[in-house]
Design an enzyme around this catalytic site. Structure first.
Site, PDB file in Angstrom:
ATOM      1  N   SER A   1       0.746  -8.080  -3.942  1.00 19.92           N
ATOM      2  CA  SER A   1       0.310  -7.158  -4.996  1.00 19.92           C
ATOM      3  C   SER A   1      -1.201  -7.151  -5.134  1.00 19.92           C
ATOM      4  O   SER A   1      -1.808  -6.128  -5.458  1.00 19.92           O
ATOM      5  CB  SER A   1       0.918  -7.553  -6.344  1.00 19.92           C
ATOM      6  OG  SER A   1       2.242  -7.113  -6.464  1.00 19.92           O
TER       7      SER A   1
ATOM      8  N   ASP B   1       2.219   1.150 -11.643  1.00 23.17           N
ATOM      9  CA  ASP B   1       2.358  -0.274 -11.934  1.00 23.17           C
ATOM     10  C   ASP B   1       2.871  -0.469 -13.353  1.00 23.17           C
ATOM     11  O   ASP B   1       3.651   0.338 -13.842  1.00 23.17           O
ATOM     12  CB  ASP B   1       0.992  -0.966 -11.718  1.00 23.17           C
ATOM     13  CG  ASP B   1       1.129  -2.375 -11.183  1.00 23.17           C
ATOM     14  OD1 ASP B   1       1.685  -3.217 -11.900  1.00 23.17           O
ATOM     15  OD2 ASP B   1       0.680  -2.639 -10.056  1.00 23.17           O
TER      16      ASP B   1
ATOM     17  N   HIS C   1      -0.017  -7.195 -14.761  1.00 18.34           N
ATOM     18  CA  HIS C   1      -0.006  -6.887 -13.327  1.00 18.34           C
ATOM     19  C   HIS C   1      -0.796  -5.616 -13.016  1.00 18.34           C
ATOM     20  O   HIS C   1      -1.637  -5.580 -12.111  1.00 18.34           O
ATOM     21  CB  HIS C   1       1.447  -6.751 -12.877  1.00 18.34           C
ATOM     22  CG  HIS C   1       1.648  -6.690 -11.398  1.00 18.34           C
ATOM     23  ND1 HIS C   1       1.614  -5.503 -10.701  1.00 18.34           N
ATOM     24  CD2 HIS C   1       1.908  -7.654 -10.484  1.00 18.34           C
ATOM     25  CE1 HIS C   1       1.839  -5.741  -9.414  1.00 18.34           C
ATOM     26  NE2 HIS C   1       2.023  -7.040  -9.256  1.00 18.34           N
TER      27      HIS C   1
END
Length: 671
Positions: free
Chosen positions: A552, A141, A214
């Site tokens: 996600s 990520d 994220h």
């Protein structure tokens, strides 16, 4: 006429020649490591292959961006189109393809799975909870924020002896940032000039530290420890925790806010397998418009070899719904996850000057109240000079007269979805407006986070009534109240509007996505970022937690569930874990089809969510497991001609696999 044809032909040849002189990153995939897992191919072998096709006068280009030499063999390098074509004809080269740029598919959710969907583990395995200490999850990520309370290692035992990974240092990341919870962290070389004719390869930059948020959010969702009193500026209060709180985390930073290099993701997957992880979680994917076959898809290639070595790969399905054929990460050996909502929603009330009120969706921490009304105006009525009213009504950048909207609440519509609601909000906010009402039917189920700026989103029906009010009076007024949380929201779970739908455009007979998990308004760890103006409420410090939506966010829920199953059944293969979770998925609300939103008329319900909602109630002790052996991927192709599609039945007697004889190069021996 003849001269015109000659001119066109010369221009075509000229353009082809120029295009062939441009170098860009390519991935050269060479299948299994022919020397075996313990005898890795040295980098010099791939350098020698590269030097055989690059002219000697351009020797500075004979260097590798990435070298793959553990789970599979290959490399990435800067090549011209003709050089890539020449390499594809070499013996031992399976495929050569341009390095794609992939995109990020950007707490109460686990409590919801526990209480409403029966995801509590059975009592006979609670005594084995300590075994999850030995499970290692790789998060590929944007990196990780190690100081988050979700990654403390209090009460967690020694690092498993089989762990072979490292904790890389950077300018803002030290080895001491890793601990018994966050046991590894890597980051990768970056290519400075994708798609240009320059050949400079940037050195290792930055650090494993997350600057986007994220990666931190997904990591804590999958395996964050229990953090009491977690909240996002007062919203979603409770205990934040991951699906497998004692599981170890290894972070592999491959992405920035701009996207992710496919070759870098492939390198991270190779490293993760070498490091000894049990599960790889990837909340990233190609655009549904740019899908390629499995031999040109870096995630499909890496996942194939991970499966071969007993490592489960869980991926997000994409955020291009509700249209059909938009699901990505669809290789049969990938566990593909769709997104659903949970039983919590966030509402922001609009109050008009005539006393009527409407419930809008959105997160804002404004200081507006019912007692003070503000002038209300439709965007097309305050268009900038020479700006088309069609652009002003959509609040395009540069379409509004800032002098006319300062201090007023602006109504914007969504006739053209090419401009996101975030851009429209920034346009109105930059004009010093008091607030914004967004009229749209798209993504109403996903609360947009506007920070301290008064914002709310309503549907066309409510918008029509607001327009009637504006036209009925000379001085329309309104106010937008701060967001409140709506607990025990129903219906839930339902498929999120943005969640990509099947069937796969590559293999339509395979059921994809595989399963559905929470992916709307998920509270999890976040980087304490206050750089964006208005993102932090006045008088508050930057929050250590954030609320995000996307597949996600759904992907790490299944990653956590898979880690829990693996901790109980350490010898189970990826197909056994996938089978157990899929065959115990729950269809909580009935009739389930009545609760699905934004369904295309010709789209079958199963193509939206797979085998309903993930649940480990019973999966931990499940006996009837569908075994999908690696040899099954290759069995029938042994008699076929190269690149001829074959099908065979395996899991659930409906799984149709896409195969081709080239795969035989991945596993030459078939028994």
């Amino acid at each position: 006429m003849k001269s015109l044809l000659l001119l066109l032909a010369s221009l075509l040849i000229c353009n082809t020649t120029i295009a062939d002189q441009i170098t860009k990153p390519y991935v050269v995939y060479m299948g299994n490591n022919i020397n075996g897992e313990d005898d890795q191919i040295p980098e010099s072998v791939h350098i020698e292959l590269l030097s055989s096709i690059i002219p000697s006068e351009e020797s500075e280009r004979i260097k590798l961006i990435h070298h793959y030499n553990h789970a599979f063999s290959g490399f990435s390098a800067m090549l011209t189109q003709s050089e890539a074509s020449a390499l594809s004809g070499h013996d031992g080269v399976v495929s050569v393809f341009p390095d794609p740029i992939l995109e990020l598919h950007t707490t109460r959710s686990w409590d919801f799975l526990d209480s409403d969907l029966g995801m509590k583990p059975s009592t006979n395995v609670l005594t084995h909870q300590h075994s999850s200490n030995d499970i290692i999850i790789a998060l590929i990520d944007t990196g990780i924020w190690p100081e988050s309370p979700s990654f403390t290692d209090e009460g967690i035992g020694k690092i498993p002896s089989r762990w072979k990974g490292i904790c890389m240092e950077g300018h803002d990341f030290k080895k001491s940032n890793c601990n018994r919870k966050l046991i590894g962290a890597r980051y990768y070389n970056t290519q400075d000039t994708f798609g240009s004719n320059k050949t400079h390869i940037g050195g290792a930059k930055g650090s494993p530290r997350d600057t986007v948020g994220h990666g931190t959010h997904t990591a804590s969702t999958a395996a964050g420890v229990n953090v009491n009193n977690a909240n996002y500026y007062g919203l979603a209060k409770g205990t934040a925790r991951g699906g497998s709180p004692s599981t170890r985390i290894a972070a592999y930073k491959t992405c920035s806010e701009e996207g992710c290099s496919g070759s870098t993701i492939l390198k991270a997957m190779d490293d993760a397998i070498k490091d000894g992880v049990d599960i790889i979680s990837i909340s990233i994917g190609l655009s549904s418009l740019m899908q390629s076959d499995y031999l040109n898809d870096p995630i499909a290639i890496g996942a194939f070899h991970a499966e071969q070595r007993g490592v489960t790969v869980v991926c997000s399905a994409g955020n291009d719904g509700p249209d059909p054929n938009t699901v990505v990460n669809t290789a049969p050996w990938i566990f593909t996850v769709a997104a659903s909502n949970i039983d919590r929603n966030f509402q922001s009330t609009i109050v008009l000057g005539n006393g009527k009120s409407f419930q809008g969706a959105g997160i804002n921490f404004s200081n507006l109240t019912r007692s003070t009304m503000h002038s209300l105006v439709f965007g097309e009525e305050v268009a900038a000079e020479f700006a088309p009213t069609s652009e002003a009504r959509n609040c395009y950048p540069g379409s509004l007269d800032y002098n006319k909207i300062a201090g007023r609440i602006v109504v914007c519509v969504d006739d053209d979805p090419n401009i996101s609601r975030k851009i429209k909000k920034l346009v109105v906010q930059d004009a010093r407006a008091m607030g914004m009402i967004f009229v749209s039917e798209n993504n109403k189920d996903v609360s947009f986070d506007a920070g301290a700026f008064p914002f709310t989103e309503i549907g066309n029906l409510e918008g029509h009534q607001i327009f009637q009010y504006i036209n009925s009076t000379k001085k329309p007024t309104a106010t937008i109240l701060p967001t409140i949380e709506i607990p025990r929201y129903r219906p839930a779970p339902i498929v999120a509007s943005f969640s990509s739908r099947g069937p796969s455009s590559l293999t339509e007979n395979i059921l994809k996505p595989d399963v559905m998990a929470p992916g709307v308004a998920i509270l999890a760890a976040m980087i304490p970022n206050s750089d964006e103006p208005g993102s932090v409420p006045i008088g508050k410090k930057a929050s250590l937690f954030g609320i995000k939506s996307g597949t996600s966010m759904a992907c790490p829920h299944v990653t956590g569930a898979a880690a829990f199953i693996k901790s109980i059944h350490g010898r189970w293969t990826p197909s056994m874990i996938k089978s157990a979770l899929m065959t115990t998925g729950t269809q909580r609300r009935k009739p389930f089809s009545n609760l699905l939103i934004n369904v295309a008329p010709r789209l079958q319900i199963e193509n939206m969510y797979g085998v309903p909602h993930v649940s480990i109630s019973g999966a931990d002790t499940y006996v009837y497991i569908h075994l999908l052996l690696f040899s099954q991927f290759l069995l029938l192709v042994s008699t076929c001609q190269c690149r001829v599609r074959y099908v065979f039945v395996s899991m659930f007697h409906i799984l149709i696999l896409f195969c081709c004889c080239v795969i035989l190069q991945l596993q030459p021996t078939i028994t």
